[in-house]
Motif scaffolding. Structure first.
Motif, PDB file in Angstrom:
ATOM      1  N   ILE A   1       0.845  -1.194   0.000  1.00 57.28           N
ATOM      2  CA  ILE A   1       0.000   0.000   0.000  1.00 57.28           C
ATOM      3  C   ILE A   1       0.877   1.239   0.000  1.00 57.28           C
ATOM      4  CG2 ILE A   1      -1.780   1.276   1.259  1.00 57.28           C
ATOM      5  CD1 ILE A   1      -2.385  -1.273   2.773  1.00 57.28           C
TER       6      ILE A   1
ATOM      7  N   CYS B   1     -10.397   5.225   6.196  1.00 58.14           N
ATOM      8  CA  CYS B   1      -9.615   4.002   6.036  1.00 58.14           C
ATOM      9  C   CYS B   1      -9.503   3.256   7.370  1.00 58.14           C
ATOM     10  CB  CYS B   1      -8.235   4.319   5.466  1.00 58.14           C
ATOM     11  SG  CYS B   1      -7.339   5.592   6.378  1.00 58.14           S
TER      12      CYS B   1
ATOM     13  N   ALA C   1      -9.432   1.993   0.378  1.00 61.83           N
ATOM     14  CA  ALA C   1      -9.016   2.849  -0.742  1.00 61.83           C
ATOM     15  C   ALA C   1     -10.228   3.489  -1.404  1.00 61.83           C
ATOM     16  CB  ALA C   1      -8.216   2.033  -1.752  1.00 61.83           C
TER      17      ALA C   1
ATOM     18  N   GLN D   1      -8.993  10.109  -2.122  1.00 55.13           N
ATOM     19  CA  GLN D   1      -8.359   9.105  -2.994  1.00 55.13           C
ATOM     20  C   GLN D   1      -6.835   9.120  -2.867  1.00 55.13           C
ATOM     21  OE1 GLN D   1     -10.325   6.792  -5.306  1.00 55.13           O
ATOM     22  NE2 GLN D   1     -11.335   7.290  -3.385  1.00 55.13           N
TER      23      GLN D   1
ATOM     24  N   ILE E   1      -5.105   6.621  -1.291  1.00 60.54           N
ATOM     25  CA  ILE E   1      -4.570   5.281  -1.026  1.00 60.54           C
ATOM     26  C   ILE E   1      -4.398   4.517  -2.341  1.00 60.54           C
ATOM     27  CG2 ILE E   1      -5.002   3.073   0.151  1.00 60.54           C
ATOM     28  CD1 ILE E   1      -6.760   4.690   2.140  1.00 60.54           C
ATOM     29  N   TYR E   2      -3.202   3.991  -2.539  1.00 59.94           N
ATOM     30  CA  TYR E   2      -2.892   3.232  -3.748  1.00 59.94           C
ATOM     31  C   TYR E   2      -2.517   1.812  -3.351  1.00 59.94           C
ATOM     32  CZ  TYR E   2      -2.420   7.940  -5.655  1.00 59.94           C
ATOM     33  OH  TYR E   2      -2.646   9.232  -6.022  1.00 59.94           O
TER      34      TYR E   2
END
Lengths: 75, 438
Positions: free
Chosen positions: A3, A16, A50, A56, A58-59
């Motif tokens: 992550i 999250c 995510a 936005q 979180i990858y």
């Protein structure tokens, strides 16, 4: 699974942390600590985290080892 | 081999990336995202795959994050050849060739230089090699320091009150360790935020029990017969008994290997143009060689095109993206790099974030919230325009300030914020005179 969170973008909404409190933790008002390498059993919750992030930030990606393993399989 | 489209871009091209950290990895990802179908080789002098550095001075040291969990997420299938634990030692621009520390040579069609920075070391003759003196830059540094702090040492001394120094001071207090922070300037974060904001951080630290020594430097570290650190001599004549010292005196750009390459590289970084293309010593663009991240010195549009190096996470990501995009574009389609710097730092439970160029500000004023509660936003002004903003636990406002900075909005700002302090007053930001031209 690995992550990445863009902490410049993160605004500490903590959505999250609701989705996966053992991976994402808010310390104080808006300091986000997260585990970049949670076990695979967290995958669904992390995907939910995510998606829930209002900014936005979180990858979700792969580890170096996952990529290397795949590239060796293809050789 | 993977069976991706044979119509991919530039199938016969070889792009080499020197530097296997955040900028190098994100550049490789950006190349693949743009359908680059050629070969990518990534050379890194550390033995580790790319890892994330911000946690190394924060929750790795507290023990919240095991060091094995710091590797970076790979956000694309980069299909790269990794050459790790090997440094690039020389660059031949004419021959399009790199020399490597393992004796090999590597030919490239295009090159991205992302060799970053390293921690400024403490001189050996002043105790730099004593057992107990630490730097924090790479994984091993952080891991070793974590192990030492976990053994509950006596007093810890931190030389340097920049972000790393302040974050480590915070970690020490969280671990209930006695800590002395020694800073040359009048306040912590003097160089980054100026003494006006720095004095707020000083108060925060003192409330948390940090022994803060400003306008002071470390003269030397001294050890016992076995070479173990035992004390520090400070510039005010005082002596502090310590078990651990952490040297956090900034970073040096990794450009030595470029000496003799003809590129415009020195201790301040590697100069590039607004498209992230490197320049040679005569100021001419070098075709096919780009740079990104901590090592790059680029013309910053917010301050009249002055060359600056921005050693922040966000710059490594954004400039890697810019360089990779331009590597795959015709010159007519190049995109200029118009990055507005941003960073975050967590200390004593407070999230400090900034956008813009605080250290180019002449003045600063608190525009929202309450300084006493460490919940506020402050704006920095330069020649009547907003140049930066910093927030303490109010990060969600920064995007709006980012827009004001982009638009060149006037300073003092005309806001209609509900939480505006009653008497907003602009005051000198209080930066070191020299930093303005660094």
């Amino acid at each position: 699974m690995r992550i990445s969170v863009d902490l410049n973008r993160c605004q500490g909404y903590g959505q999250c942390c609701f989705a996966d409190p053992s991976v994402f933790k808010l310390r104080g008002e808006e300091v986000l600590e997260f585990d970049p390498a949670p076990g695979d059993e967290h995958r669904l919750k992390v995907i939910r985290a995510a998606k829930a992030c209002p900014v936005q930030a979180i990858y979700i990606g792969e580890s170096y080892e996952e990529q290397e393993e795949r590239s060796h399989r293809h050789e | 081999m993977s069976n991706h489209s044979s119509q991919g871009l530039r199938k016969d091209e070889h792009i080499v990336i020197v530097g296997a950290s955040l900028a190098g990895l994100r550049a490789a990802e950006a190349l693949r995202r743009r359908d680059f179908a050629g070969q990518i080789t990534i050379v890194g002098d550390e033995k580790y795959a790319p890892y994330d550095r911000p946690p190394l001075s924060k929750h790795v040291l507290t023990g919240h994050l095991p060091i094995e969990h710091t590797p970076l997420a790979m956000l694309e299938d980069v299909r790269a050849t990794w050459i790790l634990g090997v440094a690039a030692t020389a660059l031949d621009v004419e021959q399009r060739q790199l020399s490597l520390s393992n004796g090999e040579r590597l030919h490239f069609d295009q090159l991205l230089i992302a060799t970053g920075t390293r921690a400024r070391p403490w001189p050996e003759e002043r105790g730099g090699k004593l057992d107990g003196v630490f730097l924090i830059r790479d994984r091993d540094d952080s891991q070793q320091l974590r192990e030492r702090l976990a053994r509950k040492p006596g007093r810890v001394l931190i030389a340097g009150g920049g972000f790393i120094g302040c974050e480590v001071a915070s970690v020490c207090r969280e671990l209930d360790l006695e800590v002395t922070l020694v800073e040359r300037g009048p306040t912590p974060l003097y160089g980054a935020l100026g003494s006006s904001m720095g004095s707020i951080v000083a108060r925060l630290q003192q409330q948390h029990g940090v022994d803060l020594r400003t306008r002071t430097t470390v003269e030397s570290f001294e050890g016992d017969a076995a070479g173990r650190l035992c004390r520090a001599r400070l510039s005010d004549g005082s002596v502090v008994e310590i078990d651990v010292a952490i040297v956090a005196l900034g970073a040096l750009h990794n450009t030595e290997w470029l000496q003799g390459s003809g590129l415009a590289a020195d201790e301040r970084g590697l100069v590039c143009d607004t498209y992230s293309r490197v320049l040679d010593a005569q100021g001419q663009v070098v075709e096919g060689i780009f740079t990104a991240g901590d090592v790059a010195r680029w013309p910053q549009h917010l301050c009249d095109g002055d060359l600056i190096a921005v050693e922040h996470w966000g710059n490594a990501v954004d400039q890697a993206e810019n360089a990779a995009g331009n590597m795959l574009s015709a010159e007519t389609d190049y995109r200029a790099y118009k990055h507005i710097p941003a960073f975050w730092s967590s200390q004593f439970g407070i999230n400090i974030k900034a956008v813009g160029l605080p250290n180019r500000g002449d003045e600063v004023m608190v525009t929202q919230g309450s300084v006493e509660r460490y919940r506020f936003v402050a704006a920095y002004g330069r020649q009547g325009r907003i140049i930066a903003a910093v927030s303490f636990d109010q990060g969600r406002w920064l995007e709006a300030y980012n827009t004001l900075i982009e638009e060149g909005a006037t300073y003092p700002p005309q806001l209609a914020a509900a939480d505006q302090p009653e008497n907003m007053q602009s005051q000198p930001a209080g930066f070191p005179a020299m930093a303005r031209h660094a």
